[in-house]
Design a protein around this motif. Structure first.
Motif, PDB file in Angstrom:
ATOM      1  N   GLY A 287      23.082  34.725  10.443  1.00  0.00           N
ATOM      2  CA  GLY A 287      22.009  35.544  11.314  1.00  0.00           C
ATOM      3  C   GLY A 287      21.133  34.656  11.688  1.00  0.00           C
ATOM      4  O   GLY A 287      20.192  35.007  11.314  1.00  0.00           O
ATOM      5  N   SER A 288      21.163  33.690  12.361  1.00  0.00           N
ATOM      6  CA  SER A 288      20.323  32.928  12.802  1.00  0.00           C
ATOM      7  C   SER A 288      19.249  33.165  13.781  1.00  0.00           C
ATOM      8  O   SER A 288      18.171  32.361  13.993  1.00  0.00           O
ATOM      9  CB  SER A 288      21.010  31.301  13.026  1.00  0.00           C
ATOM     10  OG  SER A 288      21.885  31.666  14.175  1.00  0.00           O
ATOM     11  N   ARG A 289      19.531  34.156  14.603  1.00  0.00           N
ATOM     12  CA  ARG A 289      18.506  34.694  15.485  1.00  0.00           C
ATOM     13  C   ARG A 289      18.195  36.207  15.050  1.00  0.00           C
ATOM     14  O   ARG A 289      19.072  37.110  15.215  1.00  0.00           O
ATOM     15  CB  ARG A 289      19.412  34.742  16.927  1.00  0.00           C
ATOM     16  CG  ARG A 289      19.629  33.432  17.659  1.00  0.00           C
ATOM     17  CD  ARG A 289      19.963  33.633  18.923  1.00  0.00           C
ATOM     18  NE  ARG A 289      21.219  34.344  19.352  1.00  0.00           N
ATOM     19  CZ  ARG A 289      21.537  35.465  20.163  1.00  0.00           C
ATOM     20  NH1 ARG A 289      20.678  35.832  20.774  1.00  0.00           N
ATOM     21  NH2 ARG A 289      22.743  35.906  19.988  1.00  0.00           N
ATOM     22  N   ILE A 290      16.917  36.231  14.596  1.00  0.00           N
ATOM     23  CA  ILE A 290      16.433  37.592  14.212  1.00  0.00           C
ATOM     24  C   ILE A 290      15.912  38.311  15.385  1.00  0.00           C
ATOM     25  O   ILE A 290      14.909  37.798  16.203  1.00  0.00           O
ATOM     26  CB  ILE A 290      15.548  37.440  13.239  1.00  0.00           C
ATOM     27  CG1 ILE A 290      16.294  36.984  11.906  1.00  0.00           C
ATOM     28  CG2 ILE A 290      15.026  38.991  12.781  1.00  0.00           C
ATOM     29  CD1 ILE A 290      15.536  36.880  10.643  1.00  0.00           C
ATOM     30  N   GLY A 346       7.799  24.343  22.247  1.00  0.00           N
ATOM     31  CA  GLY A 346       6.764  25.456  22.214  1.00  0.00           C
ATOM     32  C   GLY A 346       7.078  26.544  21.294  1.00  0.00           C
ATOM     33  O   GLY A 346       5.949  27.443  21.112  1.00  0.00           O
ATOM     34  N   ALA A 347       8.095  26.565  20.477  1.00  0.00           N
ATOM     35  CA  ALA A 347       8.082  27.751  19.524  1.00  0.00           C
ATOM     36  C   ALA A 347       7.349  27.484  18.232  1.00  0.00           C
ATOM     37  O   ALA A 347       6.840  26.470  17.930  1.00  0.00           O
ATOM     38  CB  ALA A 347       9.570  27.706  18.862  1.00  0.00           C
ATOM     39  N   ARG A 348       6.790  28.726  17.785  1.00  0.00           N
ATOM     40  CA  ARG A 348       5.947  28.648  16.563  1.00  0.00           C
ATOM     41  C   ARG A 348       6.428  28.589  15.262  1.00  0.00           C
ATOM     42  O   ARG A 348       7.060  29.387  14.879  1.00  0.00           O
ATOM     43  CB  ARG A 348       4.933  29.996  16.673  1.00  0.00           C
ATOM     44  CG  ARG A 348       3.864  30.230  15.524  1.00  0.00           C
ATOM     45  CD  ARG A 348       2.660  31.319  15.921  1.00  0.00           C
ATOM     46  NE  ARG A 348       3.399  32.456  15.978  1.00  0.00           N
ATOM     47  CZ  ARG A 348       3.612  33.429  15.022  1.00  0.00           C
ATOM     48  NH1 ARG A 348       3.075  33.286  13.885  1.00  0.00           N
ATOM     49  NH2 ARG A 348       3.875  34.678  15.308  1.00  0.00           N
ATOM     50  N   LEU A 349       6.005  27.383  14.557  1.00  0.00           N
ATOM     51  CA  LEU A 349       6.524  27.131  13.432  1.00  0.00           C
ATOM     52  C   LEU A 349       5.906  27.935  12.310  1.00  0.00           C
ATOM     53  O   LEU A 349       4.362  27.940  11.876  1.00  0.00           O
ATOM     54  CB  LEU A 349       6.648  25.756  13.118  1.00  0.00           C
ATOM     55  CG  LEU A 349       7.043  25.370  11.597  1.00  0.00           C
ATOM     56  CD1 LEU A 349       8.623  25.542  11.499  1.00  0.00           C
ATOM     57  CD2 LEU A 349       6.863  23.484  11.339  1.00  0.00           C
ATOM     58  N   ASP A 374       8.362  33.638  18.134  1.00  0.00           N
ATOM     59  CA  ASP A 374       7.574  33.405  19.596  1.00  0.00           C
ATOM     60  C   ASP A 374       8.534  32.611  20.253  1.00  0.00           C
ATOM     61  O   ASP A 374       7.934  31.972  21.228  1.00  0.00           O
ATOM     62  CB  ASP A 374       6.239  33.189  19.546  1.00  0.00           C
ATOM     63  CG  ASP A 374       5.232  33.974  18.781  1.00  0.00           C
ATOM     64  OD1 ASP A 374       5.652  34.799  18.639  1.00  0.00           O
ATOM     65  OD2 ASP A 374       4.040  33.438  18.495  1.00  0.00           O
ATOM     66  N   VAL A 375       9.967  32.763  20.196  1.00  0.00           N
ATOM     67  CA  VAL A 375      11.075  31.902  20.937  1.00  0.00           C
ATOM     68  C   VAL A 375      11.173  32.734  22.116  1.00  0.00           C
ATOM     69  O   VAL A 375      11.336  33.727  22.347  1.00  0.00           O
ATOM     70  CB  VAL A 375      12.130  31.517  19.934  1.00  0.00           C
ATOM     71  CG1 VAL A 375      11.820  30.675  18.657  1.00  0.00           C
ATOM     72  CG2 VAL A 375      13.103  32.823  19.489  1.00  0.00           C
ATOM     73  N   THR A 376      12.085  31.808  23.183  1.00  0.00           N
ATOM     74  CA  THR A 376      12.503  32.391  24.335  1.00  0.00           C
ATOM     75  C   THR A 376      13.832  32.094  24.410  1.00  0.00           C
ATOM     76  O   THR A 376      14.308  31.193  23.760  1.00  0.00           O
ATOM     77  CB  THR A 376      11.742  31.857  25.533  1.00  0.00           C
ATOM     78  OG1 THR A 376      11.532  30.283  25.700  1.00  0.00           O
ATOM     79  CG2 THR A 376      10.080  32.513  25.467  1.00  0.00           C
ATOM     80  N   GLN A 394      12.710  36.475  17.591  1.00  0.00           N
ATOM     81  CA  GLN A 394      12.467  36.764  18.957  1.00  0.00           C
ATOM     82  C   GLN A 394      11.952  38.255  19.204  1.00  0.00           C
ATOM     83  O   GLN A 394      12.806  39.156  18.499  1.00  0.00           O
ATOM     84  CB  GLN A 394      13.641  36.546  19.900  1.00  0.00           C
ATOM     85  CG  GLN A 394      13.419  36.388  21.519  1.00  0.00           C
ATOM     86  CD  GLN A 394      14.562  35.951  22.079  1.00  0.00           C
ATOM     87  OE1 GLN A 394      15.793  35.580  21.469  1.00  0.00           O
ATOM     88  NE2 GLN A 394      14.571  35.721  23.448  1.00  0.00           N
ATOM     89  N   LYS A 395      10.909  38.727  20.041  1.00  0.00           N
ATOM     90  CA  LYS A 395      10.759  39.992  20.024  1.00  0.00           C
ATOM     91  C   LYS A 395      11.507  40.751  21.384  1.00  0.00           C
ATOM     92  O   LYS A 395      11.808  40.060  22.347  1.00  0.00           O
ATOM     93  CB  LYS A 395       9.065  39.950  20.690  1.00  0.00           C
ATOM     94  CG  LYS A 395       8.559  41.240  20.816  1.00  0.00           C
ATOM     95  CD  LYS A 395       7.396  41.446  21.103  1.00  0.00           C
ATOM     96  CE  LYS A 395       6.082  40.576  20.366  1.00  0.00           C
ATOM     97  NZ  LYS A 395       4.678  40.387  21.064  1.00  0.00           N
ATOM     98  N   PHE A 396      11.939  42.094  21.059  1.00  0.00           N
ATOM     99  CA  PHE A 396      12.333  42.940  22.192  1.00  0.00           C
ATOM    100  C   PHE A 396      11.527  44.106  22.269  1.00  0.00           C
ATOM    101  O   PHE A 396      11.177  44.601  21.301  1.00  0.00           O
ATOM    102  CB  PHE A 396      13.633  43.063  21.942  1.00  0.00           C
ATOM    103  CG  PHE A 396      14.333  44.079  20.692  1.00  0.00           C
ATOM    104  CD1 PHE A 396      14.483  45.290  21.083  1.00  0.00           C
ATOM    105  CD2 PHE A 396      14.435  43.404  19.426  1.00  0.00           C
ATOM    106  CE1 PHE A 396      14.870  46.152  19.955  1.00  0.00           C
ATOM    107  CE2 PHE A 396      14.818  44.313  18.370  1.00  0.00           C
ATOM    108  CZ  PHE A 396      14.764  45.740  18.520  1.00  0.00           C
ATOM    109  N   LYS A 397      11.636  44.619  23.499  1.00  0.00           N
ATOM    110  CA  LYS A 397      11.014  45.801  23.775  1.00  0.00           C
ATOM    111  C   LYS A 397      11.632  47.227  23.380  1.00  0.00           C
ATOM    112  O   LYS A 397      11.445  48.368  22.716  1.00  0.00           O
ATOM    113  CB  LYS A 397      10.776  46.266  25.199  1.00  0.00           C
ATOM    114  CG  LYS A 397       9.756  47.334  25.750  1.00  0.00           C
ATOM    115  CD  LYS A 397       9.370  47.194  27.168  1.00  0.00           C
ATOM    116  CE  LYS A 397       8.727  48.589  27.550  1.00  0.00           C
ATOM    117  NZ  LYS A 397       8.191  48.375  28.936  1.00  0.00           N
TER     118      LYS A 397
END
Length: 490
Positions: A287-290, A346-349, A374-376, A394-397
């Motif tokens: 699950g490499s994308r949370i 530009g991702a936040r480490l 904070d990735v896109t 990554q954030k979702f609404k």
């Protein structure tokens, strides 16, 4: 003393005519633990011919399902008697922790038992098509199966292919990854001690460009089953067109793990850690994308990073180690390069990001558990498979956006959803375009369930009854119940 490995063909352990050897390293300390042969094209062709001759002789292919089941059980017994040796080799050669290797070895033995059980319950179909015709549907072995396995689960992935291929009655040629042959060699040593006919199973170590390509292109190989990268999977598809052989491909992944704000936070954090850092992230279904809903986004990252920092990284043979080494220096450098790309994008480490060169790990290939936030979706670290202990958050609404982001990659191997709302969880998981999915858990599965992906994550399925079907042809036999002239042209 460094062990010198040999090829296994026609029931004998033999040297390759190629004087070049592959150094096999322990990734925890770079110690050379063995030297492996590099089979030639000619040796590969000879093994293919021997496997084909064995198949056509019927020495294995014409045995009854119950007779084949008995041999599979013998192999399972041998593996269980030698679990400690298999575990030690897997830790030493792959770099994974002892706990992970124990799970793999136990599952591998159980896989042979499972397919023996399927054979004990094998059945066909009889169809009543009309008053004077009866149709039988039977399953038959395909012939010669070329099995190409990866380095991340050398033992388990080999058995996932060997057990159903043999259960179906095929002859096999197995090519392990060049850098992790040790446990596969042990499995063949154990199979050699059973009643499996000696010319049915062949083990060829060597390069993909020679051994792998020869197997894939050969018109005498009837199916190629490959687990590995999507890039190599495409090459195999192209090479297999020579005789339109069947292919089974389990390829890459960039799997989403969706965390809704009504999830049990501690449970979600715990499973999301396991989802990526088990196997040092070198797992196709990781699950490499949370994806985290905005209401708990900051809180989740804080808890997640604190937990990731506490993971004890170390040599696999250390009982205290929770995450082991990266399999090779080349792969470690690839992961570190992706970490640098993430910073530049530009991702936040949030934590990690470095090679570990302390506490006795100076000579090994160790990387800190690494978390980007904070990735896109346009970032390479979001779209490309890193295959290491690196996760992006990554954030979702809302539900709609979660599904859109989850499916926004070329891959479709796995995915998870965490929510206390079971109806919502089921709505979402059904819309995730992936072959292996979980609700309020991650990674846990069994040999009974099919394994494989959508989109560029592969073709076909391993395990379960589907795994046996991969190595069988389906034939219909039509029987007249009232033989007489048909008089079509009279």
């Amino acid at each position: 003393m460094t062990k010198t490995l040999k090829l296994y063909t026609n029931g004998e352990w033999v040297d390759s005519s190629n004087p070049s050897m592959q150094n096999i390293l322990n990734p925890a300390n770079q110690e050379v633990i063995a030297k492996a042969p590099k089979a030639t094209k000619e040796e590969t062709e000879e093994a293919i011919k021997a496997a084909k001759d064995a198949f056509e002789s019927g020495v294995w292919s014409e045995r009854t399902p119950l007779e084949r089941a008995e041999v599979l059980l013998q192999i399972a017994d041998k593996m269980e008697e030698n679990l400690d040796a298999l575990i030690e080799l897997e830790v030493e050669n792959n770099g994974k922790t002892k706990r992970e290797a124990e799970s793999d070895a136990t599952d591998a033995a159980n896989t042979f038992r499972y397919y023996a059980g399927l054979l004990n319950n094998s059945s066909g179909e009889i169809l009543e098509t009309d008053e004077e015709l009866q149709t039988m549907i039977v399953k038959e072995p395909m012939g010669v199966a070329g099995l190409i396995v990866p380095w991340n689960f050398p033992l388990l992935m080999s058995v996932w292919k060997i057990a159903p291929a043999l259960a179906a009655g095929n002859s096999i040629i197995l090519k392990p990854a060049e850098i992790t042959p040790m446990t596969v060699v042990k499995v063949f040593e154990l199979m050699d001690q059973t009643d499996l006919p000696k010319d049915v199973a062949h083990l060829l170590m060597g390069s993909g460009s020679i051994v792998g390509q020869t197997i894939t292109e050969s018109k005498d190989v009837d199916i190629v089953s490959f687990t590995g990268s999507t890039e190599v999977g495409r090459t195999i598809m192209q090479a297999a067109t020579g005789n339109l052989k069947k292919i089974s491909l389990e390829l890459g992944g960039k799997s989403p793990n969706i965390i809704f704000d009504d999830a049990d936070l501690d449970t979600a954090v715990d499973h999301a850690l396991f989802g990526i850092f088990m196997g040092s992230g070198q797992v196709c279904s990781s699950g490499s994308r949370i994806l985290v809903q905005e209401g708990i986004y900051d809180e989740f990252i804080t808890k997640y990073a604190e937990s990731a920092k506490r993971i004890k990284v170390g040599p696999g043979n250390d009982e205290a180690s929770e995450m082991g080494a990266i399999v090779s220096e080349k792969h470690m450098e690839s992961i570190l390069n992706y970490i640098q790309i993430g910073k530049e994008e530009g991702a936040r480490l949030v934590c990690g990001g470095n090679r570990i060169e302390r506490d006795g790990m100076d000579n090994g290939f160790f990387i800190e558990p690494t978390v980007f936030a904070d990735v896109t979706s346009d970032m390479r670290i979001v779209q490309e498979e890193i295959f290491g202990p690196v996760v992006v958050i990554q954030k979702f609404k809302d539900e709609e956006e979660a599904i859109k982001l989850a499916n926004d990659t070329d891959f479709g191997l796995a995915g998870g959803v965490f929510s206390r709302d079971q109806q919502k969880a089921m709505r979402v998981i059904k819309k995730v375009r992936a072959g292996i999915t979980w609700v309020n858990t991650y990674h846990l599965t069994g040999v009974q369930a099919p394994w494989g992906g959508y989109k560029q994550s592969g073709i076909g399925r391993s395990l379960g009854t589907y795994g046996l079907d991969e190595y069988q042809e389906t034939k219909q036999i039509n029987i007249s119940t009232d033989p007489k002239p048909i008089q079509w042209f009279n």
